[in-house]
Write a protein that holds these residues in place. Structure first.
Motif, short mmCIF file in Angstrom:
data_model
loop_
_atom_site.label_atom_id
_atom_site.label_comp_id
_atom_site.label_asym_id
_atom_site.label_seq_id
_atom_site.Cartn_x
_atom_site.Cartn_y
_atom_site.Cartn_z
N HIS A 225 -0.30 -10.11 -4.80
CA HIS A 225 1.06 -10.10 -4.27
C HIS A 225 1.07 -10.44 -2.78
CE1 HIS A 225 2.54 -8.53 -7.99
NE2 HIS A 225 1.68 -7.54 -7.93
N THR A 226 0.08 -11.21 -2.33
CA THR A 226 -0.03 -11.56 -0.92
C THR A 226 1.24 -12.26 -0.45
OG1 THR A 226 -2.40 -11.84 -1.20
CG2 THR A 226 -1.42 -12.79 0.77
N GLY A 227 1.85 -11.71 0.55
CA GLY A 227 3.03 -12.31 1.14
C GLY A 227 4.31 -12.09 0.37
N SER A 228 4.27 -11.42 -0.76
CA SER A 228 5.49 -11.21 -1.52
C SER A 228 6.29 -10.07 -0.91
CB SER A 228 5.18 -10.92 -2.99
OG SER A 228 4.52 -9.69 -3.13
N ALA A 229 7.60 -10.16 -1.06
CA ALA A 229 8.48 -9.12 -0.52
C ALA A 229 9.35 -8.58 -1.64
CB ALA A 229 9.31 -9.68 0.62
N ARG A 230 8.74 -8.00 -2.63
CA ARG A 230 9.49 -7.44 -3.74
C ARG A 230 10.18 -6.15 -3.31
NH1 ARG A 230 5.82 -8.18 -9.11
NH2 ARG A 230 5.44 -10.38 -8.82
N ASN A 231 11.21 -5.77 -4.06
CA ASN A 231 11.86 -4.50 -3.79
C ASN A 231 10.87 -3.38 -4.05
OD1 ASN A 231 14.26 -5.76 -3.22
ND2 ASN A 231 15.05 -5.57 -5.29
N ALA A 232 10.76 -2.48 -3.12
CA ALA A 232 9.82 -1.37 -3.25
C ALA A 232 10.52 -0.08 -2.83
CB ALA A 232 8.59 -1.60 -2.38
N ALA A 233 10.25 0.95 -3.59
CA ALA A 233 10.80 2.26 -3.24
C ALA A 233 10.07 2.82 -2.03
CB ALA A 233 10.65 3.21 -4.43
N ASP A 234 10.79 3.52 -1.18
CA ASP A 234 10.16 4.18 -0.04
C ASP A 234 9.33 5.35 -0.53
OD1 ASP A 234 11.35 2.47 1.75
OD2 ASP A 234 12.98 3.83 2.24
N PHE A 235 8.18 5.54 0.07
CA PHE A 235 7.33 6.69 -0.20
C PHE A 235 7.08 7.33 1.15
CE2 PHE A 235 3.49 9.11 -0.90
CZ PHE A 235 3.68 9.63 -2.16
N VAL A 236 7.77 8.42 1.45
CA VAL A 236 7.64 9.10 2.73
C VAL A 236 6.41 10.00 2.65
CG1 VAL A 236 8.72 10.69 4.34
CG2 VAL A 236 10.13 9.04 3.08
N ILE A 237 5.45 9.75 3.51
CA ILE A 237 4.20 10.52 3.49
C ILE A 237 4.39 11.83 4.22
CG2 ILE A 237 1.78 10.56 4.19
CD1 ILE A 237 1.80 7.51 3.95
N TYR B 95 -14.43 7.67 -3.79
CA TYR B 95 -14.94 6.31 -3.76
C TYR B 95 -14.75 5.67 -5.13
CZ TYR B 95 -16.98 8.04 0.51
OH TYR B 95 -17.14 8.58 1.74
N SER B 96 -14.45 4.37 -5.13
CA SER B 96 -14.32 3.63 -6.38
C SER B 96 -15.12 2.34 -6.26
CB SER B 96 -12.84 3.31 -6.65
OG SER B 96 -12.39 2.29 -5.78
N ASP B 97 -15.12 1.56 -7.31
CA ASP B 97 -15.85 0.29 -7.26
C ASP B 97 -15.18 -0.70 -6.31
OD1 ASP B 97 -13.64 0.11 -8.91
OD2 ASP B 97 -14.56 -1.32 -10.28
N ARG B 98 -13.97 -0.44 -5.89
CA ARG B 98 -13.25 -1.31 -4.96
C ARG B 98 -13.32 -0.84 -3.52
NH1 ARG B 98 -7.82 -3.37 -7.93
NH2 ARG B 98 -8.88 -4.40 -9.64
N GLY B 99 -13.77 0.36 -3.27
CA GLY B 99 -13.82 0.89 -1.91
C GLY B 99 -13.58 2.38 -1.90
N VAL B 100 -12.55 2.80 -1.19
CA VAL B 100 -12.22 4.22 -1.11
C VAL B 100 -10.84 4.46 -1.71
CG1 VAL B 100 -13.63 4.63 0.93
CG2 VAL B 100 -11.24 4.05 1.21
N VAL B 101 -10.59 5.71 -2.09
CA VAL B 101 -9.30 6.12 -2.64
C VAL B 101 -8.77 7.26 -1.77
CG1 VAL B 101 -8.07 6.97 -4.65
CG2 VAL B 101 -10.08 5.51 -4.96
N VAL B 102 -7.59 7.05 -1.19
CA VAL B 102 -6.95 8.06 -0.36
C VAL B 102 -5.70 8.54 -1.09
CG1 VAL B 102 -5.84 8.48 1.87
CG2 VAL B 102 -7.77 6.91 1.73
N THR B 103 -5.52 9.86 -1.18
CA THR B 103 -4.36 10.42 -1.85
C THR B 103 -3.35 10.90 -0.82
OG1 THR B 103 -5.75 11.12 -3.69
CG2 THR B 103 -3.58 12.14 -3.53
N MET B 104 -2.12 10.38 -0.95
CA MET B 104 -1.03 10.77 -0.07
C MET B 104 0.00 11.55 -0.88
SD MET B 104 -0.72 7.26 2.08
CE MET B 104 -0.87 6.25 0.63
N VAL B 105 0.71 12.47 -0.22
CA VAL B 105 1.67 13.34 -0.90
C VAL B 105 3.02 13.23 -0.20
CG1 VAL B 105 2.13 15.71 -1.64
CG2 VAL B 105 -0.24 14.92 -1.40
N ASP B 106 4.10 13.12 -1.00
CA ASP B 106 5.43 13.08 -0.40
C ASP B 106 5.99 14.50 -0.31
OD1 ASP B 106 6.54 13.79 -2.88
OD2 ASP B 106 7.68 11.95 -3.12
N PRO B 107 7.15 14.68 0.35
CA PRO B 107 7.70 16.03 0.53
C PRO B 107 7.97 16.79 -0.78
CG PRO B 107 8.76 14.52 2.05
CD PRO B 107 7.92 13.69 1.12
#
Length: 68
Positions: A4-16, A25-37
């Motif tokens: 999706h490089t350069g695409s500007a699709r509609n995306a819902a806000d995720f307030v961290i 860690y995964s086969d692609r790198g690292v995994v960070v978990t974020m939590v909304d209110p």
């Protein structure tokens, strides 16, 4: 996952509200978990390249908003 490089699709806000200290860690790198209110969690899979780009974009936006 598609590229999706350069695409500007509609995306819902995720307030961290919190970023958990448990980095995984995964086969692609690292995994960070974020939590909304409301407690919903978003697991962000980051490679070295995307992590660097993400940090640069955040730093630039903060500098523009709040100054150096």
């Amino acid at each position: 996952m598609g590229d999706h490089t350069g695409s500007a699709r509609n995306a819902a806000d995720f307030v961290i509200h919190n970023v958990l200290d448990t980095v995984q860690y995964s086969d692609r790198g690292v995994v960070v978990t974020m939590v909304d209110p409301q407690g919903a969690r978003l697991r962000l899979h980051i490679t070295m390249v995307t992590g660097e780009m993400l940090c640069e974009h955040i730093a630039e936006a903060l500098e523009q908003r709040y100054g150096q």
